[in-house]
Enzyme design. Structure first.
Site, PDB file in Angstrom:
ATOM      1  N   HIS A   9      -3.172   4.304   1.401  1.00 59.60           N
ATOM      2  CA  HIS A   9      -3.958   5.421   1.928  1.00 59.60           C
ATOM      3  C   HIS A   9      -5.357   4.964   2.343  1.00 59.60           C
ATOM      4  O   HIS A   9      -5.850   3.908   1.927  1.00 59.60           O
ATOM      5  CB  HIS A   9      -4.053   6.546   0.901  1.00 59.60           C
ATOM      6  N   GLU A  85      -0.338   6.899  -8.270  1.00 58.78           N
ATOM      7  CA  GLU A  85      -1.057   5.696  -8.682  1.00 58.78           C
ATOM      8  C   GLU A  85      -0.942   5.509 -10.193  1.00 58.78           C
ATOM      9  O   GLU A  85      -0.590   6.434 -10.927  1.00 58.78           O
ATOM     10  CB  GLU A  85      -2.527   5.805  -8.249  1.00 58.78           C
TER      11      GLU A  85
END
Length: 199
Positions: A9, A85
């Site tokens: 990202h 994550e």
């Protein structure tokens, strides 16, 4: 599967400042949005058998700005909770230098994290590796190319597991925001085709 395209990202305020950003759902910065838009050139006009995206806002926004919701002949992306994550536990939002003030020489890949609150209990590298293994298994079951939009440490662990290495060996694969990487095969054996490439 032919190739797995990994997109990290775009930049967030915390990634810019070096703060561990696991489950805290932060938006992209203006630069992060630019990075995400630039990734569109890599996926435009390319068919994918599967598009998997982390549930985090920063990953979903990257996927949208990269055009992964508008691919010809594709119904859009799928959210995969295994792509969150690393849960940094009590180190969520803290920089490495701040952690090292209390724990000199601390290194995530070797020393792990301390438990946090109920929303951030923390994970070991092996637990992140188990999630990466599930993503690889899912991607391997489809034909064609697969694209994955997720986070720095998770994608580093995924690369290590792709190569048959322990999850902690993700430490060997630095990965910057807004970059792309490719995993594939040579003579039917898993290899890294490209890594941490800017657009």
């Amino acid at each position: 599967m032919d190739e797995m395209i990994l997109l990290r990202h775009g930049e967030t305020e915390w990634s810019r400042n070096g703060r561990h950003t696991g489950r805290t759902d932060l938006p992209l910065t203006a630069r992060g949005e630019e990075q995400a838009r630039a990734l569109a050139a890599l996926v435009k006009d390319r068919p994918f058998g599967l598009v998997l995206v982390s549930p985090a806002l920063r990953a979903r926004r990257t996927a949208e700005l990269a055009g992964l919701t508008e691919l010809a002949g594709h119904t859009g992306y799928e959210i995969d909770p295994d792509l969150w994550e690393w849960d940094y536990g009590g180190y969520e939002g803290v920089t490495t230098s701040a952690i090292r003030e209390a724990r000199p020489g601390w290194y995530l890949w070797r020393d792990g994290v301390v438990p946090g609150d109920a929303g951030h209990p923390g994970e070991s590298a092996a637990e992140v590796g188990a999630r990466a293994d599930r993503v690889i298994g899912r991607a391997s079951s489809v034909g064609g190319d697969v694209v994955v939009v997720a986070h720095g440490h998770l994608l580093r662990v995924l690369c290590a597991r792709w190569l048959g290495l322990p999850a902690r060996d993700g430490r060997l694969f630095r990965l910057d925001t807004g970059t792309h990487s490719r995993l594939g095969f040579e003579h039917a054996e898993p290899v890294v085709l490209s890594w941490n490439a800017p657009v």
